[in-house]
Write an enzyme that holds these catalytic residues in place. Structure first.
Site, PDB file in Angstrom:
ATOM      1  N   TYR A 157      -8.134  -3.432 -17.695  1.00  0.00           N
ATOM      2  CA  TYR A 157      -8.335  -3.056 -16.298  1.00  0.00           C
ATOM      3  C   TYR A 157      -8.413  -1.539 -16.156  1.00  0.00           C
ATOM      4  CZ  TYR A 157      -7.515  -2.764 -11.253  1.00  0.00           C
ATOM      5  OH  TYR A 157      -7.622  -2.493  -9.906  1.00  0.00           O
ATOM      6  N   VAL A 190      -1.881  -2.421  -2.890  1.00  0.00           N
ATOM      7  CA  VAL A 190      -2.312  -2.941  -1.596  1.00  0.00           C
ATOM      8  C   VAL A 190      -1.867  -4.398  -1.477  1.00  0.00           C
ATOM      9  CG1 VAL A 190      -4.294  -3.297  -0.065  1.00  0.00           C
ATOM     10  CG2 VAL A 190      -4.327  -1.415  -1.727  1.00  0.00           C
ATOM     11  N   ALA A 191      -1.499  -4.801  -0.274  1.00  0.00           N
ATOM     12  CA  ALA A 191      -1.014  -6.170  -0.028  1.00  0.00           C
ATOM     13  C   ALA A 191      -2.183  -7.156  -0.032  1.00  0.00           C
ATOM     14  CB  ALA A 191      -0.267  -6.228   1.299  1.00  0.00           C
TER      15      ALA A 191
END
Length: 241
Positions: A157, A190-191
């Site tokens: 990633y 981030v949610a």
């Protein structure tokens, strides 16, 4: 930064058009909400039914269903869009998260990570450059903090996000003479569903209040797209407060 649409704002082609990948969930969906008031939305994703239902919720939107790793199918889908007036914005939100150490990861996972997080983005941008040049548009690549600093157990990633930053930097230099802006947005945690997946892999608890809302990241995308023509946001890091 979301605002109500002015009463006089037309729909359809008269609005500046922006194509958003990964538009039916997470940050991509939040970007669609952010831009709906003053843009014509081209909503990208794989599920045409879901995209059609989503498009119906906005003042001016159409679905763009395509597997971005299939260049021919993507080009065919683009050919069905009306981009005669150019493309004001291209927001790359789609991507995948691959977890695992370098020592233990499968090379096939690296190939998949680069294919989706880098090559597909390059190919879609390449296909849309003529329309972006016509409108002197803005390309926004939603990257990650992992595109600045590598993270343990996320080698594939992190490497793909470093490569995506290199792609954005190269494209920015090449397209400057054509008037196309390129912004690289690097959010922290981030949610989203991806964050839930990551916390599960890390063995930690998912506490939504500790992370930024997708709408917060979308606001930075809106800023990059709406910035006056005499300036460009080249790279922006936005972190949880």
């Amino acid at each position: 930064m979301t605002t109500s649409a002015p009463d006089h704002l037309p729909t359809g082609a008269a609005r500046p058009a922006v194509l958003i990948t990964g538009a039916n969930r997470g940050i991509g969906r939040a970007v669609a909400d952010e831009l709906a008031a003053d843009h014509h939305l081209i909503l990208g994703g794989r599920d045409e039914t879901a995209l059609t239902e989503l498009a119906a919720q906005f003042p001016s939107a159409v679905p763009f269903a395509a597997d971005l790793t299939d260049r021919e199918a993507t080009a065919a889908a683009l050919g069905r869009l009306d981009l005669a007036d150019g493309l004001t914005g291209l927001v790359h939100s789609a991507g995948i998260l691959v977890n695992g150490t370098v020592a233990e990861s499968d090379p096939a996972e690296w190939t998949q990570s680069f294919e989706i997080n880098v090559v597909a983005i390059m190919e879609l941008t390449q296909l849309l450059l003529p329309a972006l040049r016509v409108a002197r548009g803005t390309v926004v690549m939603i990257n990650s903090g992992s595109g600045y600093n590598a993270v343990p157990s996320r080698g594939a990633y992190s490497a793909s996000k470093f490569a995506l930053r290199g792609l954005a930097d190269s494209l920015r230099l090449e397209e400057r003479e054509h008037g196309v802006r390129v912004s690289s947005i690097h959010p922290g945690r981030v949610a989203t569903d991806m964050q839930r997946e990551l916390r599960s892999f890390e063995g930690g608890e998912y506490q939504e209040e500790n992370y930024m809302k997708p709408a917060t990241v979308a606001a930075t995308v809106g800023l990059a797209l709406r910035l006056p023509a005499d300036a460009s946001i080249d790279s922006l890091s936005v972190r949880p407060r």
